[in-house]
Design a protein around this motif. Structure first.
Motif, PDB file in Angstrom:
ATOM      1  N   UNK A  37     -31.002 -71.109  31.729  1.00 46.65           N
ATOM      2  CA  UNK A  37     -31.231 -70.857  33.156  1.00 46.65           C
ATOM      3  C   UNK A  37     -30.990 -69.391  33.492  1.00 46.65           C
ATOM      4  N   UNK A  38     -29.925 -68.829  32.946  1.00 50.21           N
ATOM      5  CA  UNK A  38     -29.614 -67.424  33.190  1.00 50.21           C
ATOM      6  C   UNK A  38     -30.701 -66.519  32.633  1.00 50.21           C
ATOM      7  N   UNK A  39     -31.202 -66.879  31.437  1.00 48.15           N
ATOM      8  CA  UNK A  39     -32.178 -66.026  30.763  1.00 48.15           C
ATOM      9  C   UNK A  39     -33.539 -66.014  31.441  1.00 48.15           C
ATOM     10  N   UNK A  40     -33.969 -67.162  31.972  1.00 51.10           N
ATOM     11  CA  UNK A  40     -35.313 -67.217  32.561  1.00 51.10           C
ATOM     12  C   UNK A  40     -35.321 -66.842  34.033  1.00 51.10           C
ATOM     13  N   UNK A  52     -32.439 -52.776  30.908  1.00 53.68           N
ATOM     14  CA  UNK A  52     -31.223 -53.552  30.678  1.00 53.68           C
ATOM     15  C   UNK A  52     -31.006 -54.686  31.650  1.00 53.68           C
ATOM     16  N   UNK A  53     -31.993 -54.983  32.482  1.00 53.13           N
ATOM     17  CA  UNK A  53     -31.853 -56.048  33.455  1.00 53.13           C
ATOM     18  C   UNK A  53     -32.445 -57.358  32.976  1.00 53.13           C
ATOM     19  N   UNK A  54     -32.753 -58.242  33.917  1.00 48.77           N
ATOM     20  CA  UNK A  54     -33.276 -59.563  33.586  1.00 48.77           C
ATOM     21  C   UNK A  54     -34.681 -59.477  33.009  1.00 48.77           C
ATOM     22  N   UNK A  55     -34.928 -60.289  31.975  1.00 46.04           N
ATOM     23  CA  UNK A  55     -36.260 -60.401  31.385  1.00 46.04           C
ATOM     24  C   UNK A  55     -36.863 -61.765  31.719  1.00 46.04           C
ATOM     25  N   UNK A  56     -36.360 -62.362  32.787  1.00 47.07           N
ATOM     26  CA  UNK A  56     -36.843 -63.664  33.200  1.00 47.07           C
ATOM     27  C   UNK A  56     -38.092 -63.588  34.050  1.00 47.07           C
ATOM     28  N   UNK A  57     -38.402 -64.692  34.735  1.00 46.55           N
ATOM     29  CA  UNK A  57     -39.615 -64.804  35.540  1.00 46.55           C
ATOM     30  C   UNK A  57     -39.343 -64.211  36.920  1.00 46.55           C
ATOM     31  N   UNK A  58     -40.096 -63.199  37.357  1.00 48.19           N
ATOM     32  CA  UNK A  58     -39.846 -62.575  38.658  1.00 48.19           C
ATOM     33  C   UNK A  58     -39.819 -63.602  39.791  1.00 48.19           C
ATOM     34  N   UNK A  59     -38.766 -63.539  40.578  1.00 45.98           N
ATOM     35  CA  UNK A  59     -38.626 -64.425  41.730  1.00 45.98           C
ATOM     36  C   UNK A  59     -38.073 -65.794  41.422  1.00 45.98           C
ATOM     37  N   UNK A  60     -37.801 -66.076  40.142  1.00 49.73           N
ATOM     38  CA  UNK A  60     -37.332 -67.403  39.748  1.00 49.73           C
ATOM     39  C   UNK A  60     -35.800 -67.437  39.693  1.00 49.73           C
ATOM     40  N   UNK A  61     -35.236 -68.467  40.289  1.00 51.51           N
ATOM     41  CA  UNK A  61     -33.806 -68.736  40.173  1.00 51.51           C
ATOM     42  C   UNK A  61     -33.661 -70.101  39.523  1.00 51.51           C
ATOM     43  N   UNK A  62     -33.240 -70.112  38.262  1.00 44.93           N
ATOM     44  CA  UNK A  62     -33.066 -71.355  37.520  1.00 44.93           C
ATOM     45  C   UNK A  62     -31.613 -71.792  37.571  1.00 44.93           C
ATOM     46  N   UNK A  63     -31.398 -73.094  37.646  1.00 47.41           N
ATOM     47  CA  UNK A  63     -30.060 -73.660  37.776  1.00 47.41           C
ATOM     48  C   UNK A  63     -29.898 -74.794  36.772  1.00 47.41           C
ATOM     49  N   UNK A 277     -38.066 -64.706  24.748  1.00 46.68           N
ATOM     50  CA  UNK A 277     -37.926 -63.244  24.744  1.00 46.68           C
ATOM     51  C   UNK A 277     -36.769 -62.859  23.824  1.00 46.68           C
ATOM     52  N   UNK A 278     -36.879 -61.714  23.175  1.00 46.99           N
ATOM     53  CA  UNK A 278     -35.823 -61.293  22.235  1.00 46.99           C
ATOM     54  C   UNK A 278     -34.471 -61.149  22.924  1.00 46.99           C
ATOM     55  N   UNK A 279     -34.456 -60.787  24.201  1.00 48.41           N
ATOM     56  CA  UNK A 279     -33.181 -60.692  24.922  1.00 48.41           C
ATOM     57  C   UNK A 279     -32.558 -62.071  25.124  1.00 48.41           C
ATOM     58  N   UNK A 280     -33.414 -63.094  25.340  1.00 50.68           N
ATOM     59  CA  UNK A 280     -32.904 -64.459  25.465  1.00 50.68           C
ATOM     60  C   UNK A 280     -32.285 -64.911  24.151  1.00 50.68           C
ATOM     61  N   UNK A 281     -32.924 -64.568  23.051  1.00 45.58           N
ATOM     62  CA  UNK A 281     -32.392 -64.919  21.729  1.00 45.58           C
ATOM     63  C   UNK A 281     -30.981 -64.367  21.555  1.00 45.58           C
ATOM     64  N   UNK A 282     -30.773 -63.126  21.950  1.00 47.75           N
ATOM     65  CA  UNK A 282     -29.436 -62.524  21.835  1.00 47.75           C
ATOM     66  C   UNK A 282     -28.453 -63.213  22.762  1.00 47.75           C
ATOM     67  N   UNK A 283     -28.897 -63.534  23.971  1.00 48.26           N
ATOM     68  CA  UNK A 283     -28.021 -64.200  24.932  1.00 48.26           C
ATOM     69  C   UNK A 283     -27.573 -65.556  24.409  1.00 48.26           C
TER      70      UNK A 283
END
Length: 334
Positions: A37-40, A52-63, A277-283
């Motif tokens: 949820x944090x990653x997307x 260095x910021x979010x690589x998620x979906x613009x405007x999306x808040x996942x919970x 996304x590669x940043x999600x993989x690290x997270x």
């Protein structure tokens, strides 16, 4: 009323929520779901991905939403009460086809998958100082078999049946994993079960408090189960996966991230792209031990239900959609 632009030109009307049904806080789904949820997510005002910021979906808040697990998550998806849910592959397949534990119920033909996340192991934990050495020894014992609405309970019933037992042969309890672990430590239950990606926090917690062991599910019984139920695999939990617990062979099943067919192709495409996304993989790798095994290369190899078109589009672009994924979708159509 005029709309006020958000950072990056995103408008208030473009803000959307994406609820992910996960599992209990003592299992693996909830922490992994929280990381996903944090990653997307990419709420208004976030720093750009390349800075260095979010690589998620613009405007999306996942919970990430805590639930009882696979069965409840599928039910929540069927009712349209969440946008996504994590579930065991066997539960997803049975719900989709109206077979197995869903026999007699209408098939959930609108169920789709984003892909397989990781393999889950069936854990049956007992005190090391007790006399329970194998599944047949559970007869007449106080055993937490999982909560109603959990995939754990579904799989435990199958395992008991394979060993010639049923819930009536036990003194069953239907407890949350954390509660079951506490009661095992206090000697109030003789065993507790949970299906989850190792290490499962509830098992790790009790193993850190007293000597425990995990019951093996292997040999001819396990072979028959794997032959009858195509989503069961064999897995070996190495020694010291949990403190002081020897290596054990048990059953495993894939954990999938599911959505409804009616979900927007573009939305699921962007969610899938953010998930891998590669940043999600690290997270994921930094956030949970099981996160290290979440790999897009294995996401479509043995999916239980058809891929959502948005997810399939992503995998096709990435060169990851193969015959195995297509065959799984064709075979499981009701």
């Amino acid at each position: 009323m005029a709309l006020i632009p958000w950072a990056g030109g995103l408008k208030a009307q473009d803000l959307s929520y994406f609820r992910i049904a996960t599992g209990t806080t003592g299992g693996t789904y909830f922490p992994i779901g929280g990381l996903i949820a944090n990653a997307i997510s990419n709420p208004p005002g976030s720093r750009p991905c390349d800075k260095g910021g979010s690589c998620g979906v613009p405007g999306l808040i996942a919970v990430a939403q805590a639930t009882l697990g696979s069965v409840e998550n599928v039910d929540l998806l069927r009712a349209g009460n969440v946008e996504a849910g994590m579930a065991q592959a066997d539960v997803a397949y049975w719900a989709y086809t109206g077979t197995g534990s869903y026999a007699g119920k209408p098939p959930f033909g609108e169920l789709r998958t984003i892909g397989t996340l990781f393999a889950e192991a069936l854990h049956i934990a007992v005190r090391a100082d007790g006399g329970i050495q194998a599944v047949p020894d559970l007869k007449n014992k106080v055993v937490s078999v999982g909560e109603e609405g959990s995939g754990t309970l579904v799989d435990v019933r199958l395992v008991l049946e394979a060993y010639g037992l049923s819930e009536e042969d036990l003194q069953p309890r239907y407890l949350k994993p954390g509660t079951a672990a506490d009661r095992l430590a206090r000697g109030e239950v003789d065993a507790f079960s949970i299906v989850g990606g190792a290490p499962v926090s509830a098992v790790a917690d009790v193993a850190g408090r007293l000597p425990v062991r995990l019951l093996p599910i292997d040999g001819p019984v396990a072979e028959r189960l794997r032959g009858t139920h195509r989503f069961f695999g064999e897995t070996v939990l190495p020694a010291d996966t949990y403190p002081g617990v020897p290596a054990v062979t048990t059953l495993s099943v894939g954990a999938e991230l599911l959505v409804r067919a009616e979900a927007s192709e573009e939305r699921i495409y962007t969610v899938t792209r953010a998930l891998w996304h590669e940043n999600t993989r690290r997270l994921l790798a930094d956030g949970h031990p099981k996160g290290r095994s979440i790999d897009r290369a294995h996401a479509v190899a043995a999916v239980a239900v058809p891929l959502h078109p948005g997810a399939e589009r992503y995998y096709r672009e990435a060169g990851l959609v193969g015959d195995a994924a297509k065959e799984a979708g064709a075979e499981s159509k009701p």
